[in-house]
Design a protein around this motif. Structure first.
Motif, PDB file in Angstrom:
ATOM      1  N   VAL A 227       0.848  -1.201   0.000  1.00  0.00           N
ATOM      2  CA  VAL A 227       0.000   0.000   0.000  1.00  0.00           C
ATOM      3  C   VAL A 227       0.885   1.254   0.000  1.00  0.00           C
ATOM      4  O   VAL A 227       0.667   2.187  -0.776  1.00  0.00           O
ATOM      5  CB  VAL A 227      -0.958  -0.009   1.212  1.00  0.00           C
ATOM      6  CG1 VAL A 227      -1.661   1.327   1.381  1.00  0.00           C
ATOM      7  CG2 VAL A 227      -1.978  -1.144   1.064  1.00  0.00           C
ATOM      8  N   ASP A 228       1.913   1.249   0.860  1.00  0.00           N
ATOM      9  CA  ASP A 228       2.825   2.397   0.932  1.00  0.00           C
ATOM     10  C   ASP A 228       3.554   2.626  -0.390  1.00  0.00           C
ATOM     11  O   ASP A 228       3.950   3.752  -0.699  1.00  0.00           O
ATOM     12  CB  ASP A 228       3.856   2.200   2.056  1.00  0.00           C
ATOM     13  CG  ASP A 228       3.212   2.265   3.436  1.00  0.00           C
ATOM     14  OD1 ASP A 228       2.044   2.706   3.527  1.00  0.00           O
ATOM     15  OD2 ASP A 228       3.868   1.850   4.417  1.00  0.00           O
ATOM     16  N   ALA A 229       3.744   1.538  -1.147  1.00  0.00           N
ATOM     17  CA  ALA A 229       4.420   1.664  -2.452  1.00  0.00           C
ATOM     18  C   ALA A 229       3.443   2.096  -3.538  1.00  0.00           C
ATOM     19  O   ALA A 229       3.791   2.119  -4.724  1.00  0.00           O
ATOM     20  CB  ALA A 229       5.079   0.338  -2.830  1.00  0.00           C
ATOM     21  N   GLY A 230       2.199   2.406  -3.140  1.00  0.00           N
ATOM     22  CA  GLY A 230       1.235   2.920  -4.107  1.00  0.00           C
ATOM     23  C   GLY A 230       0.431   1.838  -4.825  1.00  0.00           C
ATOM     24  O   GLY A 230      -0.261   2.126  -5.802  1.00  0.00           O
ATOM     25  N   GLN A 231       0.522   0.600  -4.356  1.00  0.00           N
ATOM     26  CA  GLN A 231      -0.254  -0.472  -4.993  1.00  0.00           C
ATOM     27  C   GLN A 231      -1.670  -0.487  -4.395  1.00  0.00           C
ATOM     28  O   GLN A 231      -1.845  -0.378  -3.175  1.00  0.00           O
ATOM     29  CB  GLN A 231       0.449  -1.826  -4.811  1.00  0.00           C
ATOM     30  CG  GLN A 231       1.863  -1.802  -5.397  1.00  0.00           C
ATOM     31  CD  GLN A 231       2.438  -3.184  -5.680  1.00  0.00           C
ATOM     32  OE1 GLN A 231       1.768  -4.203  -5.546  1.00  0.00           O
ATOM     33  NE2 GLN A 231       3.701  -3.205  -6.088  1.00  0.00           N
ATOM     34  N   ASN A 232      -2.669  -0.647  -5.274  1.00  0.00           N
ATOM     35  CA  ASN A 232      -4.075  -0.547  -4.864  1.00  0.00           C
ATOM     36  C   ASN A 232      -4.571  -1.887  -4.316  1.00  0.00           C
ATOM     37  O   ASN A 232      -5.313  -2.611  -4.977  1.00  0.00           O
ATOM     38  CB  ASN A 232      -4.914  -0.105  -6.079  1.00  0.00           C
ATOM     39  CG  ASN A 232      -6.383   0.010  -5.752  1.00  0.00           C
ATOM     40  OD1 ASN A 232      -6.769   0.158  -4.599  1.00  0.00           O
ATOM     41  ND2 ASN A 232      -7.230  -0.094  -6.783  1.00  0.00           N
ATOM     42  N   VAL A 233      -4.145  -2.226  -3.094  1.00  0.00           N
ATOM     43  CA  VAL A 233      -4.510  -3.534  -2.555  1.00  0.00           C
ATOM     44  C   VAL A 233      -5.161  -3.449  -1.174  1.00  0.00           C
ATOM     45  O   VAL A 233      -5.403  -4.486  -0.541  1.00  0.00           O
ATOM     46  CB  VAL A 233      -3.278  -4.483  -2.475  1.00  0.00           C
ATOM     47  CG1 VAL A 233      -2.798  -4.841  -3.877  1.00  0.00           C
ATOM     48  CG2 VAL A 233      -2.130  -3.880  -1.671  1.00  0.00           C
ATOM     49  N   SER A 234      -5.499  -2.227  -0.716  1.00  0.00           N
ATOM     50  CA  SER A 234      -6.071  -2.109   0.638  1.00  0.00           C
ATOM     51  C   SER A 234      -7.299  -2.983   0.797  1.00  0.00           C
ATOM     52  O   SER A 234      -7.539  -3.534   1.859  1.00  0.00           O
ATOM     53  CB  SER A 234      -6.503  -0.690   0.966  1.00  0.00           C
ATOM     54  OG  SER A 234      -5.703   0.220   0.338  1.00  0.00           O
ATOM     55  N   ASN A 235      -8.121  -3.096  -0.278  1.00  0.00           N
ATOM     56  CA  ASN A 235      -9.375  -3.843  -0.163  1.00  0.00           C
ATOM     57  C   ASN A 235      -9.345  -5.178  -0.874  1.00  0.00           C
ATOM     58  O   ASN A 235     -10.375  -5.831  -0.997  1.00  0.00           O
ATOM     59  CB  ASN A 235     -10.524  -3.009  -0.734  1.00  0.00           C
ATOM     60  CG  ASN A 235     -10.783  -1.790   0.125  1.00  0.00           C
ATOM     61  OD1 ASN A 235     -10.840  -1.891   1.344  1.00  0.00           O
ATOM     62  ND2 ASN A 235     -10.883  -0.634  -0.507  1.00  0.00           N
ATOM     63  N   ALA A 236      -8.180  -5.589  -1.357  1.00  0.00           N
ATOM     64  CA  ALA A 236      -8.113  -6.861  -2.092  1.00  0.00           C
ATOM     65  C   ALA A 236      -8.427  -8.014  -1.137  1.00  0.00           C
ATOM     66  O   ALA A 236      -8.043  -7.994   0.032  1.00  0.00           O
ATOM     67  CB  ALA A 236      -6.736  -7.035  -2.702  1.00  0.00           C
ATOM     68  N   LEU A 237      -9.121  -9.026  -1.656  1.00  0.00           N
ATOM     69  CA  LEU A 237      -9.629 -10.094  -0.791  1.00  0.00           C
ATOM     70  C   LEU A 237      -8.638 -11.249  -0.676  1.00  0.00           C
ATOM     71  O   LEU A 237      -7.900 -11.566  -1.610  1.00  0.00           O
ATOM     72  CB  LEU A 237     -10.975 -10.579  -1.340  1.00  0.00           C
ATOM     73  CG  LEU A 237     -12.039  -9.463  -1.378  1.00  0.00           C
ATOM     74  CD1 LEU A 237     -13.287  -9.914  -2.128  1.00  0.00           C
ATOM     75  CD2 LEU A 237     -12.407  -9.017   0.034  1.00  0.00           C
ATOM     76  N   ILE A 238      -8.637 -11.876   0.490  1.00  0.00           N
ATOM     77  CA  ILE A 238      -7.732 -12.992   0.791  1.00  0.00           C
ATOM     78  C   ILE A 238      -8.349 -14.293   0.291  1.00  0.00           C
ATOM     79  O   ILE A 238      -9.562 -14.512   0.424  1.00  0.00           O
ATOM     80  CB  ILE A 238      -7.498 -13.074   2.324  1.00  0.00           C
ATOM     81  CG1 ILE A 238      -6.868 -11.779   2.839  1.00  0.00           C
ATOM     82  CG2 ILE A 238      -6.629 -14.265   2.685  1.00  0.00           C
ATOM     83  CD1 ILE A 238      -6.683 -11.754   4.348  1.00  0.00           C
ATOM     84  N   TYR A 239      -7.536 -15.169  -0.277  1.00  0.00           N
ATOM     85  CA  TYR A 239      -7.992 -16.489  -0.752  1.00  0.00           C
ATOM     86  C   TYR A 239      -8.418 -17.345   0.451  1.00  0.00           C
ATOM     87  O   TYR A 239      -7.584 -17.650   1.307  1.00  0.00           O
ATOM     88  CB  TYR A 239      -6.818 -17.148  -1.482  1.00  0.00           C
ATOM     89  CG  TYR A 239      -7.088 -18.484  -2.130  1.00  0.00           C
ATOM     90  CD1 TYR A 239      -8.365 -18.864  -2.542  1.00  0.00           C
ATOM     91  CD2 TYR A 239      -6.037 -19.372  -2.351  1.00  0.00           C
ATOM     92  CE1 TYR A 239      -8.584 -20.091  -3.165  1.00  0.00           C
ATOM     93  CE2 TYR A 239      -6.237 -20.593  -2.973  1.00  0.00           C
ATOM     94  CZ  TYR A 239      -7.521 -20.953  -3.375  1.00  0.00           C
ATOM     95  OH  TYR A 239      -7.736 -22.165  -3.980  1.00  0.00           O
ATOM     96  N   PRO A 240      -9.708 -17.728   0.539  1.00  0.00           N
ATOM     97  CA  PRO A 240     -10.147 -18.467   1.727  1.00  0.00           C
ATOM     98  C   PRO A 240      -9.391 -19.789   1.935  1.00  0.00           C
ATOM     99  O   PRO A 240      -9.292 -20.260   3.068  1.00  0.00           O
ATOM    100  CB  PRO A 240     -11.640 -18.723   1.482  1.00  0.00           C
ATOM    101  CG  PRO A 240     -11.978 -18.167   0.162  1.00  0.00           C
ATOM    102  CD  PRO A 240     -10.816 -17.410  -0.378  1.00  0.00           C
ATOM    103  N   ASN A 241      -8.848 -20.370   0.851  1.00  0.00           N
ATOM    104  CA  ASN A 241      -8.086 -21.614   1.003  1.00  0.00           C
ATOM    105  C   ASN A 241      -6.711 -21.392   1.621  1.00  0.00           C
ATOM    106  O   ASN A 241      -6.058 -22.357   2.031  1.00  0.00           O
ATOM    107  CB  ASN A 241      -7.921 -22.301  -0.359  1.00  0.00           C
ATOM    108  CG  ASN A 241      -8.937 -23.395  -0.579  1.00  0.00           C
ATOM    109  OD1 ASN A 241      -9.325 -24.087   0.355  1.00  0.00           O
ATOM    110  ND2 ASN A 241      -9.366 -23.561  -1.819  1.00  0.00           N
ATOM    111  N   CYS A 242      -6.246 -20.153   1.652  1.00  0.00           N
ATOM    112  CA  CYS A 242      -4.925 -19.884   2.230  1.00  0.00           C
ATOM    113  C   CYS A 242      -5.030 -18.849   3.337  1.00  0.00           C
ATOM    114  O   CYS A 242      -4.063 -18.141   3.642  1.00  0.00           O
ATOM    115  CB  CYS A 242      -3.958 -19.424   1.141  1.00  0.00           C
ATOM    116  SG  CYS A 242      -3.585 -20.751  -0.027  1.00  0.00           S
ATOM    117  N   ALA A 243      -6.208 -18.746   3.948  1.00  0.00           N
ATOM    118  CA  ALA A 243      -6.418 -17.818   5.059  1.00  0.00           C
ATOM    119  C   ALA A 243      -6.322 -18.595   6.366  1.00  0.00           C
ATOM    120  O   ALA A 243      -6.835 -19.707   6.470  1.00  0.00           O
ATOM    121  CB  ALA A 243      -7.793 -17.169   4.935  1.00  0.00           C
ATOM    122  N   PRO A 244      -5.656 -18.005   7.372  1.00  0.00           N
ATOM    123  CA  PRO A 244      -5.502 -18.713   8.646  1.00  0.00           C
ATOM    124  C   PRO A 244      -6.808 -18.717   9.435  1.00  0.00           C
ATOM    125  O   PRO A 244      -7.698 -17.900   9.162  1.00  0.00           O
ATOM    126  CB  PRO A 244      -4.427 -17.903   9.359  1.00  0.00           C
ATOM    127  CG  PRO A 244      -4.539 -16.532   8.803  1.00  0.00           C
ATOM    128  CD  PRO A 244      -4.996 -16.691   7.377  1.00  0.00           C
TER     129      PRO A 244
END
Ligand code: FAD
Ligand code: NAG
Ligand code: NAG
Ligand code: NAG
Ligand code: NAG
Length: 494
Positions: free
Chosen positions: A440-457
């Motif tokens: 996010v700090d590097a300017g990439q638009n990922v604040s709201n990107a969703l996590i893959y439920p198969n690889c979420a803890p």
């Protein structure tokens, strides 16, 4: 292995001991066994109930990660959809907890394990290719290895997972990222229909036109709506592919990172993939990079830079697609307690790769102070068009992400001592949050990107995986399962 298994059993027994009196446990265990017996009495003779001591019971309860296992009262191997329905009705009536297991690769406790009735789908093991329709109907008890090698005979394949041993069930009902995803999307994007046993026992073929809500929910929503016995997927013509594994020592880390940054910024050919995993174990770093091209040879020298770097080992050739997925030695790390985490990013820049290197070293050292024996940070680049291959919306990836694809950093921690579960999960979450903030700090638009439920803890908020869709998924679940029978099993619950 044996030591690990008995350790986790001791802890599970210990945990139950904390929350309930011994008498209550005995009563519950007896109740669970009564449900096992009721199922055995009600189903056809082709379906089997197994108890501790039999090899089938052991296989049905086994998981890739020991943190994904529990000791069940019995296991049930249904042979047909009707018997799955009978079992679901009895489980609901008795309020007995149960699990649904396909390939057993979820590392999260209770996702495909239970102290009650362990349902293992191994009998759903057919692959039926329909050349006219260009589809394959696939049993939910299979792993992709079997599916790909069966379809190789016809010169076709389907979009599944990219690693040996992974089950069809969790992939098709969860997402499914693989080497073909830049061309054809995720597994969920390639589903034509599913045979669903609803919680009330009704068996139905679910398509986008017959049951649009369930067709949407099941593709990403796992076991919230019932148990799926078979899936019909689109097939694609598949030639031999070029690729495999190339392994580098830590001394080449920066050079490999430069080559990966060059590759992702230059190559937009959807047939090409690079996927790199860096392991830290006992202070030793090993880099394994998978190179893939969907043709017998690769064009324009796109992999020359990575191939020219001095390496310690390689397994690269022109080969069957089914053979390529064997190249990553994923079975070697089975049996540990495990967690995954997942960080969507827009681009693997040099500074991003440098940051991941630092995280690998920092948490590698940190974790070896506990019982962390193997940690990996994986780089999974995809094209921005990744999520544009779907005709119909799916629970995951949700419409919030539709149209905008990501690349991913996958975090894997493996450890031995169940007492370290909390610290490992905490450190994994800390590292994932750091990496996301860095992007996010590097300017990439990922604040709201969703996590893959198969690889979420365990413990990940539903909104972080399904976004705004959570309330509609909840409504779809309530409609098909008003008695909340599927609430007796584990996993992400709507
Ligand atoms: C070594 C390894 C490699 C991996 N590689 C990839 C990869 O390349 N691509 C990728 O996308 N993911 C990958 N994953 C993640 C993988 O997709 C998930 O772990 C997935 O859930 C595994 O599916 P499974 O059927 O083996 O798991 P299981 O543990 O058997 O099932 C996972 C969940 O799905 C539910 N479920 C399974 N089958 C059914 C069914 N028929 N009906 C209802 N519910 C069902 C279970 O109840 C459980 O909650 C990998 C994981 C590991 C450990
Ligand atoms: C990994 O284990 C599975 C069983 O879960 C097996 O079918 C597969 O062949 C193994 N893969 C390799 C490369 O040994
Ligand atoms: C390395 O990572 C750690 C943990 O996230 C962080 O505190 C530290 O500042 C990082 N170092 C560099 C040089 O980026
Ligand atoms: C940023 O990503 C969100 C999805 O998370 C998307 O809706 C939005 O349009 C994107 N913004 C830009 C500027 O691309
Ligand atoms: C089971 O539930 C489905 C979905 O709600 C419904 O269509 C079907 O009629 C139900 N079957 C029975 C036998 O009640």
């Amino acid at each position: 292995m044996t030591l690990l298994r008995s350790l986790s059993f001791a802890v599970i027994s210990g945990l139950i001991g904390l929350s309930a009196s011994t008498d209550l446990i005995r009563t519950r265990r007896a109740d669970y066994t009564a449900t096992c017996q009721a199922i055995a009495a009600a189903v056809s003779s082709a379906s089997k109930v197994y108890y501790s001591g039999s090899s089938q019971y052991t296989k049905d309860n086994e998981h890739w990660a020991s943190s994904g296992s529990q000791t069940s009262a019995c296991s049930f191997e249904p042979a047909n959809a009707q018997d799955v329905g009978i079992a679901l009705q009895l489980l609901g009536k008795d309020q007995t907890p149960f699990a649904v297991r396909s390939g057993g690769h979820s590392p999260n406790s209770g996702f495909s394990s239970t102290p009650g009735v362990q349902i293992a789908l191994f009998s759903f093991s057919e692959v039926v290719y329909d050349a006219n329709a260009q589809t394959a109907t696939i049993g939910m008890g299979l792993i992709w290895d079997n599916v790909y090698s069966e379809l190789d005979k016809y010169g076709v394949t389907v979009v599944g997972a990219k690693t040996t041993g992974v089950g069809v069930g969790g992939t098709v009902l969860g997402g499914g990222y693989t080497y073909l995803s830049n061309q054809y999307g995720l597994s969920v994007d390639n589903v034509v229909s599913l045979e669903l046993v609803m919680p009330n026992g009704t068996v139905a073929s679910i398509t986008s036109s017959s049951n649009p809500d369930l067709f949407y929910g099941l593709r990403g929503g796992f076991n919230n709506f019932g148990i799926v016995t078979t899936v019909t997927m689109k097939t694609y013509t598949q030639s031999q592919v070029w690729g495999g594994r190339i392994s580098y020592a830590a001394a080449q880390w920066d050079v490999v990172n430069t080559a990966i940054a060059n590759f992702v910024s230059a190559v937009t050919d959807p047939k090409a993939c690079v996927y790199s995993t860096t392991d830290y174990a006992s202070g030793v770093v090993a880099i394994m990079t998978i190179l893939f091209y969907d043709a017998p040879t690769y064009p324009n020298g796109i992999f020359n830079e990575l191939l020219a770097i001095p390496h310690v080992d390689e397994d690269i050739s022109t080969r069957a697609y089914s053979n390529l997925i064997q190249t990553l030695p994923a079975n070697a790390s089975s049996g540990l307690r495990a967690m995954f985490h997942w960080v969507p990013i827009e681009q693997f820049t040099s500074s991003m790769l440098q940051m991941v290197k630092n995280q690998t070293l920092f948490y590698g050292k940190e974790l070896s102070q506990s019982s962390g024996v193997l940690i990996s940070y994986d780089l999974i680049p995809f094209l921005p068009s990744l999520y544009s291959h779907s005709n119909t919306p799916s629970a995951f990836p949700s419409s919030r992400d539709a149209g905008q694809g990501y690349s991913f950093i996958e975090v894997y921690y493996g450890w031995t001592d169940p007492n370290d579960d909390n610290v490992m999960l905490q450190l994994g979450a800390e590292s994932a949050a750091y990496m996301k903030q860095f992007a996010v700090d590097a300017g990439q638009n990922v604040s709201n990107a969703l996590i893959y439920p198969n690889c979420a803890p365990p413990g990940t908020a539903l909104a972080d995986m399904y976004g705004d869709a959570v309330s509609s998924l909840h409504s779809i679940r309530s409609a098909v399962d008003p008695g909340n029978v599927m609430g007796l099993t584990g996993g992400w619950r709507f």
